[in-house]
Design a protein around this motif. Sequence first.
Motif: not given
Length: 256
Positions: A43-48
């Motif tokens: 999820a953090q990677a997708a947001l970035a």
Amino acid sequence: MLEHLRSRYPALLALLAQLLALAGVAALLLALARLGGWRPTLAQAALAQGILAAALGHWLGLRRWWLLLNLAFVPGLLALHSRQWPAWWFLAAFVLLLLVNWNSWRERVPLYLSGARTRQRLSERLARLPADFRFVDLGCGLGGALVQLARDYPRARLVGVETAPLVFVLAWLRCLPYRNCRVRYRSLWVEPLGGYDAVYCFLSPAPMARLWTKARAEMRPGSLLVSNSFDIPGVPADEVIELHDWRASRLLLWRL
């Protein structure tokens, strides 16, 4: 080349921003894993990736609504995937979006709907015309403006043109009960404007200069061109009606 893509094919620039953002985030995650052993969540990677895609879209000169799409695209896909919905749902959702937003790709005109205040002020302004005036809505959407005018002016002759398939069907069905109103599956660029007393549109900035050229070539002297919110580059409106809504909308009128 960049200006040509920005004006004619913004979806390609949006796709480029997505791919560059994916590559950038992948490279960053690989470097972090090797240097510090830190592994962010999916999820953090997708947001970035979404933030980077939106930033790249801004740098490429895309309009704001493209930036929102860039920001939400990959996080949205991840959210949908996490619910484990069947694969056919994604195809159905894509087809539905395509049928509704057909003009976003071909004409760079997303689906904009004229609000109640806009329809009312437009109707009030057209009261100055003869009772049997002829009116066309270029890209009529769901037909809201046509229905309003059909009720207010039963002697007027009203036409809407639309090329987004599903939107056309809904507008055609909505206007079917009104004898003075017709909706045609037709591009605004092939609709002759010479027979109308008033021409209305709620498009986008992209086609306005071309529309002005068409209007000057085809519309009769004294007829009205009315644009919801979007002006014609280098051509001041003869009349401006402020609508005072949340979008700061205006009706811009040119008398040919």
